[in-house]
Design a protein around this motif. Sequence first.
Motif, PDB file in Angstrom:
ATOM      1  N   PRO A  87       0.830  -1.209   0.000  1.00  0.00           N
ATOM      2  CA  PRO A  87       0.000   0.000   0.000  1.00  0.00           C
ATOM      3  C   PRO A  87       0.863   1.256   0.000  1.00  0.00           C
ATOM      4  N   GLY A  88       0.331   2.290  -0.586  1.00  0.00           N
ATOM      5  CA  GLY A  88       1.022   3.571  -0.621  1.00  0.00           C
ATOM      6  C   GLY A  88       0.057   4.683  -0.976  1.00  0.00           C
ATOM      7  N   GLU A  89       0.590   5.874  -1.039  1.00  0.00           N
ATOM      8  CA  GLU A  89      -0.184   7.038  -1.455  1.00  0.00           C
ATOM      9  C   GLU A  89       0.454   7.607  -2.704  1.00  0.00           C
ATOM     10  N   ALA A  90      -0.357   8.225  -3.535  1.00  0.00           N
ATOM     11  CA  ALA A  90       0.151   8.820  -4.767  1.00  0.00           C
ATOM     12  C   ALA A  90      -0.458  10.195  -4.947  1.00  0.00           C
ATOM     13  N   THR A  91       0.365  11.113  -5.374  1.00  0.00           N
ATOM     14  CA  THR A  91      -0.109  12.432  -5.764  1.00  0.00           C
ATOM     15  C   THR A  91      -0.257  12.427  -7.273  1.00  0.00           C
ATOM     16  N   ILE A  92      -1.407  12.880  -7.762  1.00  0.00           N
ATOM     17  CA  ILE A  92      -1.625  12.948  -9.206  1.00  0.00           C
ATOM     18  C   ILE A  92      -0.842  14.138  -9.752  1.00  0.00           C
ATOM     19  N   LEU A  93       0.095  13.856 -10.633  1.00  0.00           N
ATOM     20  CA  LEU A  93       0.885  14.910 -11.257  1.00  0.00           C
ATOM     21  C   LEU A  93       0.204  15.437 -12.517  1.00  0.00           C
ATOM     22  N   ASP A  94      -0.372  14.518 -13.294  1.00  0.00           N
ATOM     23  CA  ASP A  94      -0.996  14.888 -14.564  1.00  0.00           C
ATOM     24  C   ASP A  94      -2.015  13.817 -14.942  1.00  0.00           C
ATOM     25  N   ILE A  95      -3.037  14.230 -15.668  1.00  0.00           N
ATOM     26  CA  ILE A  95      -4.015  13.285 -16.193  1.00  0.00           C
ATOM     27  C   ILE A  95      -4.185  13.536 -17.689  1.00  0.00           C
ATOM     28  N   ALA A  96      -4.589  12.494 -18.413  1.00  0.00           N
ATOM     29  CA  ALA A  96      -4.867  12.628 -19.839  1.00  0.00           C
ATOM     30  C   ALA A  96      -5.979  11.645 -20.193  1.00  0.00           C
ATOM     31  N   ASP A  97      -6.863  12.083 -21.044  1.00  0.00           N
ATOM     32  CA  ASP A  97      -7.960  11.219 -21.503  1.00  0.00           C
ATOM     33  C   ASP A  97      -7.409  10.261 -22.543  1.00  0.00           C
ATOM     34  N   SER A  98      -7.697   8.981 -22.390  1.00  0.00           N
ATOM     35  CA  SER A  98      -7.218   7.977 -23.342  1.00  0.00           C
ATOM     36  C   SER A  98      -8.057   7.966 -24.615  1.00  0.00           C
ATOM     37  N   GLY A  99      -9.242   8.554 -24.560  1.00  0.00           N
ATOM     38  CA  GLY A  99     -10.148   8.505 -25.704  1.00  0.00           C
ATOM     39  C   GLY A  99     -11.074   7.296 -25.657  1.00  0.00           C
ATOM     40  N   MET A 100     -10.828   6.373 -24.725  1.00  0.00           N
ATOM     41  CA  MET A 100     -11.681   5.194 -24.588  1.00  0.00           C
ATOM     42  C   MET A 100     -12.752   5.473 -23.544  1.00  0.00           C
ATOM     43  N   ARG A 101     -13.880   4.810 -23.705  1.00  0.00           N
ATOM     44  CA  ARG A 101     -14.979   4.901 -22.752  1.00  0.00           C
ATOM     45  C   ARG A 101     -15.438   3.486 -22.413  1.00  0.00           C
ATOM     46  N   ILE A 102     -15.732   3.265 -21.158  1.00  0.00           N
ATOM     47  CA  ILE A 102     -16.319   2.007 -20.714  1.00  0.00           C
ATOM     48  C   ILE A 102     -17.599   2.379 -19.995  1.00  0.00           C
ATOM     49  N   ASN A 103     -18.719   1.964 -20.537  1.00  0.00           N
ATOM     50  CA  ASN A 103     -20.034   2.337 -20.012  1.00  0.00           C
ATOM     51  C   ASN A 103     -20.162   3.854 -19.882  1.00  0.00           C
ATOM     52  N   ASP A 104     -19.708   4.556 -20.877  1.00  0.00           N
ATOM     53  CA  ASP A 104     -19.737   6.018 -20.956  1.00  0.00           C
ATOM     54  C   ASP A 104     -18.840   6.720 -19.945  1.00  0.00           C
ATOM     55  N   ASP A 105     -18.021   5.977 -19.217  1.00  0.00           N
ATOM     56  CA  ASP A 105     -17.069   6.570 -18.288  1.00  0.00           C
ATOM     57  C   ASP A 105     -15.690   6.595 -18.941  1.00  0.00           C
ATOM     58  N   VAL A 107     -11.680   6.414 -19.631  1.00  0.00           N
ATOM     59  CA  VAL A 107     -10.476   5.748 -19.150  1.00  0.00           C
ATOM     60  C   VAL A 107      -9.392   6.826 -19.146  1.00  0.00           C
ATOM     61  N   ILE A 108      -8.822   7.071 -17.974  1.00  0.00           N
ATOM     62  CA  ILE A 108      -7.882   8.175 -17.776  1.00  0.00           C
ATOM     63  C   ILE A 108      -6.471   7.628 -17.560  1.00  0.00           C
ATOM     64  N   TYR A 109      -5.486   8.272 -18.202  1.00  0.00           N
ATOM     65  CA  TYR A 109      -4.071   7.992 -17.934  1.00  0.00           C
ATOM     66  C   TYR A 109      -3.610   8.925 -16.824  1.00  0.00           C
ATOM     67  N   PHE A 110      -2.914   8.370 -15.843  1.00  0.00           N
ATOM     68  CA  PHE A 110      -2.433   9.145 -14.705  1.00  0.00           C
ATOM     69  C   PHE A 110      -0.908   9.107 -14.648  1.00  0.00           C
ATOM     70  N   SER A 111      -0.298  10.257 -14.388  1.00  0.00           N
ATOM     71  CA  SER A 111       1.106  10.334 -13.991  1.00  0.00           C
ATOM     72  C   SER A 111       1.089  10.552 -12.484  1.00  0.00           C
ATOM     73  N   LEU A 112       1.769   9.667 -11.769  1.00  0.00           N
ATOM     74  CA  LEU A 112       1.681   9.662 -10.308  1.00  0.00           C
ATOM     75  C   LEU A 112       3.051   9.755  -9.658  1.00  0.00           C
ATOM     76  N   GLN A 113       3.091  10.351  -8.488  1.00  0.00           N
ATOM     77  CA  GLN A 113       4.272  10.320  -7.626  1.00  0.00           C
ATOM     78  C   GLN A 113       3.899   9.443  -6.442  1.00  0.00           C
ATOM     79  N   ILE A 114       4.508   8.258  -6.350  1.00  0.00           N
ATOM     80  CA  ILE A 114       4.159   7.260  -5.338  1.00  0.00           C
ATOM     81  C   ILE A 114       5.034   7.459  -4.106  1.00  0.00           C
ATOM     82  N   ARG A 115       4.394   7.408  -2.924  1.00  0.00           N
ATOM     83  CA  ARG A 115       5.096   7.511  -1.649  1.00  0.00           C
ATOM     84  C   ARG A 115       4.654   6.362  -0.741  1.00  0.00           C
ATOM     85  N   SER A 116       5.632   5.841  -0.005  1.00  0.00           N
ATOM     86  CA  SER A 116       5.354   4.807   0.986  1.00  0.00           C
ATOM     87  C   SER A 116       6.375   4.975   2.103  1.00  0.00           C
TER      88      SER A 116
END
Length: 162
Positions: A87-105, A107-116
Amino acid sequence: MKLAKSLKSLSGVCFLLMWVPFAMVMLNGPLKLAAGNSQDLPAVESVLSSPWMFAMWTLFAGTFVFFIGSLIVGALSNRRILRSGQPGEATILDIADSGMRINDDPVIYFSLQIRSPHFPSFAARAQQTVSAIHLPSYQPGKILNVKFIPGTDQVAIVGPKM
């Protein structure tokens, strides 16, 4: 994750290559028939059993096999990380839309900084389907609960930190 990306890339390559035999089948079959030259009719029938038709259907099948395979491999990898990851925590650095949808939701790409507390901090990328209702919780600067495999960049998002 790398295998899932490779399979998805192979799916795209198969899809693009599929159009070469498709064009050959169309040029040698239906288009000759539409031109009205009745002497070419036996040639049209042979096109349906030609190597071009076989190649087209093989690449068509490969497109779906590789795409479905990438989804399965990605899901199994995500489950493995959630089951046995740290387990850890992550700060979202950046997000980008993948262009895909699953049940109209989206799918997001995340750039994360992971801390533990037990492992050094590192940067990683992940993707997650996010309900449109919960999008405000997944913005840059927000904190997420994650699980990760130490020594790798494999990360699975558990959810927003409450």
